[in-house]
Enzyme design. Structure first.
Site, short mmCIF file in Angstrom:
data_model
loop_
_atom_site.label_atom_id
_atom_site.label_comp_id
_atom_site.label_asym_id
_atom_site.label_seq_id
_atom_site.Cartn_x
_atom_site.Cartn_y
_atom_site.Cartn_z
N GLN A 1 21.39 41.95 -0.05
CA GLN A 1 22.04 42.10 -1.35
C GLN A 1 21.23 43.03 -2.25
OE1 GLN A 1 22.25 39.28 -4.70
NE2 GLN A 1 24.48 39.43 -4.50
N CYS B 1 25.24 38.45 -11.39
CA CYS B 1 24.06 37.87 -12.04
C CYS B 1 24.05 38.19 -13.53
CB CYS B 1 22.79 38.39 -11.37
SG CYS B 1 21.30 37.75 -12.15
N LYS C 1 29.84 41.12 -4.59
CA LYS C 1 29.93 39.73 -5.04
C LYS C 1 30.09 39.75 -6.56
CE LYS C 1 27.37 35.33 -4.81
NZ LYS C 1 26.61 35.18 -6.06
N ARG D 1 24.11 26.30 -3.59
CA ARG D 1 23.19 25.19 -3.83
C ARG D 1 23.34 24.04 -2.85
NH1 ARG D 1 24.80 25.40 -10.02
NH2 ARG D 1 26.68 26.12 -8.93
#
Ligand code: FMN
Length: 339
Positions: free
Chosen positions: A71, A101, A140, A235
């Site tokens: 990435q 992000c 993404k 997560r």
């Protein structure tokens, strides 16, 4: 399948999300022991770091990690294309651009989630990378940022990257708020909207769409596969890595690599020995497995031994053996997974 029909397409049915400070090479090696088939991602690495930094340290990975995606963080088409090429030459299986992000540092660099407001530029970035590499180039993103209407913002964004022949769009199914929420809050506070992602796939049947955000289990991921091409788990995979042992049977119809999590840890031994011999601290490796036995008798003691002993200078693989001895052999790891 995407236009290329690349081998990564099938692997993208289930992927482990890129996570800064978490999905480093030790973590990825460990995850690969738990699932042979999932696509795994590096942490985000900026183009500036690749151009100016220690490339071997930033980009080094073990051959057993394949399929593994690199990435990138950046917004400059030429720099991204150069870095994509470096990644492809190193053998990465996919290059992914981070448009999700929301950290201040990333906003200062004008990349990450703020690029949701610049679909044409992201299209240029994708086109530039695709011109330089033969491997898939993916993006993404979020469903929108700030005051954007996700119905409109995601449509415009997806159209721009699809026109640039992106190989897949991974959508974290919530907005990011660039001011007022921390990166951590931005992963929980804005509500999830899976339906927006399902509608995106319905409206763009040729675009490979991967759903991300809040997926709690592999079973849940499997249930989404009719409506999207793949699911990315973050997560839940990191904090409870035992879940990954269900990926090969449930998503790919393959036998699991190990019937028991303990056996996977034992198989990690030679890698750990090798790393220790090169000066890696034991805790840098074992920190990624603290949640492996969550829910199994002895899990707390396993965690405690690792948390207190693995950090000590000179700690060796015997600490892991001691930690493993705390875990009760139930012989039912896979039943636990299916629960
Ligand atoms: C510790 C941490 C670090 C992250 N770092 C990145 C990153 O480097 N690049 C990225 O695209 N997303 C990053 N994310 C976001 C995840 O990839 C993912 O989109 C998000 O956690 C939602 O998925 P989940 O609910 O399954 O965790 C990070 C998430 C966490 C928890």
């Amino acid at each position: 399948m995407t236009r290329n029909g690349s081998p990564g397409d099938a692997a993208r049915r289930f992927s482990v999300a890129p996570m800064m400070d978490w999905t480093d090479r030790h973590c990825r090696f460990f995850h690969r022991l738990l699932t042979r088939r999932a696509l795994i991602y590096t942490e985000m690495i900026t183009t500036a770091a690749i151009v100016h930094g220690d490339r071997a340290r930033l980009l080094g990975y073990d051959q057993t990690e394949h399929p593994v995606a690199l990435q990138l963080g950046g917004c400059e088409p030429r720099a991204l294309a150069d870095c994509a090429r470096i990644g492809a030459d190193l053998g990465y299986d996919e290059i992914n651009l981070n448009v999700g992000c929301p950290s201040d540092r990333v906003q200062e660099g004008r990349f990450g989630a703020c690029l949701m407001a610049e679909p044409a530029l992201v299209g240029d970035c994708v086109a530039a990378m695709k011109a330089k590499v033969a491997i898939p180039v993916t993006v993404k993103c979020r469903i929108g940022i700030d005051e954007q209407d996700p119905e409109h913002s995601l449509e415009v964004f997806a159209t721009a990257v699809e026109q640039a022949h992106v190989d897949a769009l991974i959508v974290h199914a919530r907005k990011a708020w660039l001011k007022g929420l921390s990166p951590r809050e931005n992963r929980d506070v804005p509500p999830l909207d899976y339906d927006r992602v399902f509608r995106l796939k319905a409206a763009h049947p040729k675009l490979q769409v991967v759903l991300n955000g809040g997926v709690p289990s592999v079973e849940q991921a499997a249930s989404f596969l009719g409506r999207v091409d793949g699911v990315m788990m973050g997560r839940a995979a990191y904090q409870e890595p035992w879940r990954l042992m269900a990926v090969d049977p449930l998503i790919f119809g393959d036998a699991p690599s190990f019937a028991q999590a303990k056996a996977a840890v034992q198989a990690y031994g030679p890698y750990i020995q090798r790393e220790l011999a090169h000066g890696t601290r034991l805790a840098s490796i074992t920190r990624h497995m603290l949640g492996l036995f969550r829910g199994v008798p002895g899990a707390r003691a396993f965690r405690r031994v690792l948390a207190t002993e693995a950090v000590k200078p000179g700690a060796g693989v015997e600490v892991l053996t001691e930690a493993l001895a705390q875990v009760v052999d139930s012989g039912t790891d896979l039943a636990h997974i299916a629960a």
